[in-house]
Design a protein around this motif. Structure first.
Motif, PDB file in Angstrom:
ATOM      1  N   ILE A  28       0.864  -1.182   0.000  1.00  0.00           N
ATOM      2  CA  ILE A  28       0.000   0.000   0.000  1.00  0.00           C
ATOM      3  C   ILE A  28       0.899   1.230   0.000  1.00  0.00           C
ATOM      4  CG2 ILE A  28      -1.846   1.232   1.212  1.00  0.00           C
ATOM      5  CD1 ILE A  28      -2.448  -1.486   2.641  1.00  0.00           C
ATOM      6  N   ASN A  29       0.797   2.031  -1.047  1.00  0.00           N
ATOM      7  CA  ASN A  29       1.659   3.196  -1.212  1.00  0.00           C
ATOM      8  C   ASN A  29       0.888   4.492  -0.950  1.00  0.00           C
ATOM      9  OD1 ASN A  29       3.725   1.440  -2.096  1.00  0.00           O
ATOM     10  ND2 ASN A  29       2.932   1.514  -4.188  1.00  0.00           N
ATOM     11  N   MET A  30       1.528   5.410  -0.241  1.00  0.00           N
ATOM     12  CA  MET A  30       0.860   6.667   0.083  1.00  0.00           C
ATOM     13  C   MET A  30       1.168   7.705  -0.996  1.00  0.00           C
ATOM     14  SD  MET A  30      -1.330   7.331   2.359  1.00  0.00           S
ATOM     15  CE  MET A  30      -0.921   5.918   3.380  1.00  0.00           C
ATOM     16  N   ALA A  31       0.156   8.020  -1.793  1.00  0.00           N
ATOM     17  CA  ALA A  31       0.273   9.065  -2.813  1.00  0.00           C
ATOM     18  C   ALA A  31      -0.340  10.344  -2.242  1.00  0.00           C
ATOM     19  CB  ALA A  31      -0.411   8.625  -4.107  1.00  0.00           C
ATOM     20  N   SER A  32      -1.007  11.118  -3.064  1.00  0.00           N
ATOM     21  CA  SER A  32      -1.621  12.362  -2.617  1.00  0.00           C
ATOM     22  C   SER A  32      -2.533  12.886  -3.706  1.00  0.00           C
ATOM     23  CB  SER A  32      -0.555  13.410  -2.296  1.00  0.00           C
ATOM     24  OG  SER A  32      -1.127  14.699  -2.094  1.00  0.00           O
ATOM     25  N   THR A  33      -3.551  13.654  -3.335  1.00  0.00           N
ATOM     26  CA  THR A  33      -4.383  14.287  -4.351  1.00  0.00           C
ATOM     27  C   THR A  33      -3.583  15.307  -5.158  1.00  0.00           C
ATOM     28  OG1 THR A  33      -5.133  15.904  -2.698  1.00  0.00           O
ATOM     29  CG2 THR A  33      -6.541  13.988  -3.089  1.00  0.00           C
ATOM     30  N   ARG A  34      -2.434  15.716  -4.651  1.00  0.00           N
ATOM     31  CA  ARG A  34      -1.594  16.655  -5.396  1.00  0.00           C
ATOM     32  C   ARG A  34      -0.943  16.006  -6.608  1.00  0.00           C
ATOM     33  NH1 ARG A  34      -0.569  21.592  -2.897  1.00  0.00           N
ATOM     34  NH2 ARG A  34      -1.334  21.725  -0.750  1.00  0.00           N
ATOM     35  N   GLN A  35      -1.082  14.697  -6.753  1.00  0.00           N
ATOM     36  CA  GLN A  35      -0.582  14.066  -7.970  1.00  0.00           C
ATOM     37  C   GLN A  35      -1.467  14.395  -9.167  1.00  0.00           C
ATOM     38  OE1 GLN A  35      -2.013  11.012  -9.526  1.00  0.00           O
ATOM     39  NE2 GLN A  35      -3.720  10.730  -8.120  1.00  0.00           N
ATOM     40  N   SER A  36      -2.664  14.942  -8.898  1.00  0.00           N
ATOM     41  CA  SER A  36      -3.555  15.297 -10.006  1.00  0.00           C
ATOM     42  C   SER A  36      -4.080  16.728  -9.910  1.00  0.00           C
ATOM     43  CB  SER A  36      -4.753  14.330 -10.050  1.00  0.00           C
ATOM     44  OG  SER A  36      -5.458  14.335  -8.829  1.00  0.00           O
ATOM     45  N   MET A  37      -3.684  17.479  -8.876  1.00  0.00           N
ATOM     46  CA  MET A  37      -4.080  18.886  -8.752  1.00  0.00           C
ATOM     47  C   MET A  37      -2.978  19.609  -7.986  1.00  0.00           C
ATOM     48  SD  MET A  37      -7.163  18.295  -5.972  1.00  0.00           S
ATOM     49  CE  MET A  37      -7.553  20.017  -5.777  1.00  0.00           C
ATOM     50  N   SER A  38      -2.725  20.855  -8.332  1.00  0.00           N
ATOM     51  CA  SER A  38      -1.536  21.517  -7.797  1.00  0.00           C
ATOM     52  C   SER A  38      -1.765  22.969  -7.423  1.00  0.00           C
ATOM     53  CB  SER A  38      -0.393  21.448  -8.823  1.00  0.00           C
ATOM     54  OG  SER A  38      -0.022  20.135  -9.103  1.00  0.00           O
ATOM     55  N   GLU A  39      -0.839  23.467  -6.619  1.00  0.00           N
ATOM     56  CA  GLU A  39      -0.668  24.885  -6.354  1.00  0.00           C
ATOM     57  C   GLU A  39       0.739  25.260  -6.796  1.00  0.00           C
ATOM     58  OE1 GLU A  39      -2.935  26.050  -2.360  1.00  0.00           O
ATOM     59  OE2 GLU A  39      -1.629  24.325  -2.080  1.00  0.00           O
ATOM     60  N   ALA A  40       0.980  26.534  -6.946  1.00  0.00           N
ATOM     61  CA  ALA A  40       2.320  26.984  -7.319  1.00  0.00           C
ATOM     62  C   ALA A  40       3.318  26.618  -6.233  1.00  0.00           C
ATOM     63  CB  ALA A  40       2.319  28.497  -7.548  1.00  0.00           C
ATOM     64  N   GLY A  41       4.516  26.274  -6.651  1.00  0.00           N
ATOM     65  CA  GLY A  41       5.571  25.996  -5.689  1.00  0.00           C
ATOM     66  C   GLY A  41       5.556  24.582  -5.134  1.00  0.00           C
ATOM     67  N   THR A  42       4.826  23.670  -5.766  1.00  0.00           N
ATOM     68  CA  THR A  42       4.734  22.295  -5.250  1.00  0.00           C
ATOM     69  C   THR A  42       5.288  21.277  -6.246  1.00  0.00           C
ATOM     70  OG1 THR A  42       2.507  21.924  -6.158  1.00  0.00           O
ATOM     71  CG2 THR A  42       2.647  22.931  -3.967  1.00  0.00           C
ATOM     72  N   GLU A  43       6.163  21.710  -7.129  1.00  0.00           N
ATOM     73  CA  GLU A  43       6.606  20.859  -8.235  1.00  0.00           C
ATOM     74  C   GLU A  43       7.182  19.529  -7.778  1.00  0.00           C
ATOM     75  OE1 GLU A  43       5.972  24.797  -9.851  1.00  0.00           O
ATOM     76  OE2 GLU A  43       7.118  24.135  -8.092  1.00  0.00           O
ATOM     77  N   ALA A  44       8.130  19.562  -6.867  1.00  0.00           N
ATOM     78  CA  ALA A  44       8.810  18.329  -6.455  1.00  0.00           C
ATOM     79  C   ALA A  44       7.846  17.385  -5.748  1.00  0.00           C
ATOM     80  CB  ALA A  44       9.994  18.662  -5.547  1.00  0.00           C
ATOM     81  N   TYR A  45       7.057  17.928  -4.840  1.00  0.00           N
ATOM     82  CA  TYR A  45       6.123  17.073  -4.092  1.00  0.00           C
ATOM     83  C   TYR A  45       5.074  16.478  -5.028  1.00  0.00           C
ATOM     84  CZ  TYR A  45       2.825  15.509  -0.539  1.00  0.00           C
ATOM     85  OH  TYR A  45       1.991  14.750   0.240  1.00  0.00           O
ATOM     86  N   SER A  46       4.471  17.298  -5.880  1.00  0.00           N
ATOM     87  CA  SER A  46       3.448  16.809  -6.799  1.00  0.00           C
ATOM     88  C   SER A  46       4.014  15.753  -7.736  1.00  0.00           C
ATOM     89  CB  SER A  46       2.861  17.967  -7.608  1.00  0.00           C
ATOM     90  OG  SER A  46       2.195  18.891  -6.766  1.00  0.00           O
ATOM     91  N   ALA A  47       5.219  15.998  -8.249  1.00  0.00           N
ATOM     92  CA  ALA A  47       5.851  15.037  -9.150  1.00  0.00           C
ATOM     93  C   ALA A  47       6.142  13.728  -8.430  1.00  0.00           C
ATOM     94  CB  ALA A  47       7.137  15.618  -9.719  1.00  0.00           C
ATOM     95  N   SER A  48       6.574  13.816  -7.177  1.00  0.00           N
ATOM     96  CA  SER A  48       6.895  12.601  -6.425  1.00  0.00           C
ATOM     97  C   SER A  48       5.649  11.757  -6.197  1.00  0.00           C
ATOM     98  CB  SER A  48       7.554  12.953  -5.085  1.00  0.00           C
ATOM     99  OG  SER A  48       6.620  13.499  -4.162  1.00  0.00           O
ATOM    100  N   LYS A  49       4.529  12.399  -5.921  1.00  0.00           N
ATOM    101  CA  LYS A  49       3.306  11.645  -5.679  1.00  0.00           C
ATOM    102  C   LYS A  49       2.713  11.100  -6.974  1.00  0.00           C
ATOM    103  CE  LYS A  49       3.434  11.945  -1.263  1.00  0.00           C
ATOM    104  NZ  LYS A  49       3.709  10.720  -0.477  1.00  0.00           N
TER     105      LYS A  49
END
Length: 282
Positions: A172-193
């Motif tokens: 079971i892997n922990m992703a995030s809703t930020r893998q499909s929606m973003s705010e500015a300044g979240t590039e690395a985190y969003s890409a990782s998820k």
């Protein structure tokens, strides 16, 4: 006599006197409102299990009667979680691939196998793109993505060495809703998820012959701090009318790990109170 007797019985019935209540049962003999779940004790590893969502996942599997170990870089919080839950704590910096593999080696030697791996460890660092560095990008990837690959690969090698016969396994892997929606300044985190989500269905295909299912969970806003400090606006913006709690994620992990849920495979389960389905125009 007969008429009076019937009148008295009718009066008792109306007043509730003389009526013995019997619990109704379902066709299987269970009482209504009772759900019985078969969950044999499992051997569980949780990465990043000392605090927040990870700690609650550790507790949930311990409460289910599982043998649980977790790793974390925070030794103080890890020791406290181990004492509170009865789980084993292994101090590990997951950026150190060899240290993470050694942790798994110890568990495999002691337990013989690992049934469930919850790849929960993760960090976020939000800052303007032009102020972020390549080193920060690499650091987030080494914590949020690479451990998923390391633990899954290690388990696959172990299962192959056992003979490769398919039997129960859950990742079971922990992703995030930020893998499909973003705010500015979240590039690395969003890409990782996003990478975690993609890695999940790739691992599913590779591990299917071993009987191991691989799924991810994408939390939305899950409050890990003071829930009572949240305001009405925080809750009311969610279609579910509340901000998420850590238990919401832990219950999903238990559900995925149930033995009968082997048909749930390669999926990403979004738990966000409906926020990613909410259309907003300003």
């Amino acid at each position: 006599m007969a008429d009076n007797y019937l009148e008295r019985k009718m009066e008792e019935y109306r007043s509730g006197k003389g009526v013995t209540y019997r619990h109704r049962t379902t066709p299987t003999g269970a009482r209504p409102g009772t759900l019985t779940v078969k969950f044999p004790p499992r051997r569980v590893l949780v990465t990043g299990g000392a605090r927040g969502i990870g700690r609650t996942i550790v507790k949930a599997f311990c409460d289910a009667g599982c043998r649980v170990a977790f790793c974390d870089i925070d030794s103080k919080a890890g020791a406290a979680t181990a004492q509170a839950t009865g789980a084993q704590f292994h101090p590990v910096d997951v950026r150190d691939a060899a240290a993470l593999e050694r942790c798994m080696d110890r568990l495999l030697e002691a337990w013989g196998d690992i049934d469930v791996i919850v790849n929960n460890v993760g960090v976020s660092a939000f800052k303007p793109l032009e102020e972020s560095s390549l080193e920060e990008w690499d650091d987030i990837m080494s914590i949020n993505v690479r451990p998923v690959y390391i633990t899954s690969r290690k388990l696959a090698i172990h299962r192959r060495n056992m003979g490769g016969e398919p039997h129960y396994g859950r990742i079971i892997n922990m992703a995030s809703t930020r893998q499909s929606m973003s705010e500015a300044g979240t590039e690395a985190y969003s890409a990782s998820k996003g990478a975690v989500n993609s890695l999940t269905h790739a691992l599913m295909m590779s591990l299917a012959p071993l009987g191991i299912t691989v799924n991810s969970v994408s939390p939305g806003w899950i409050e890990t701090g003071d829930y009572d400090a949240l305001g009405e606006a925080d809750h009311s913006q969610h279609p579910s009318r509340r901000v998420g709690r850590v238990d919401d994620i832990a219950r999903a992990c238990i559900f995925i790990a149930l033995p009968d849920n082997d048909f749930l495979n390669g999926e990403n389960i979004v738990i966000d109170g409906g926020m990613t389905r909410k259309m907003i125009y300003v």
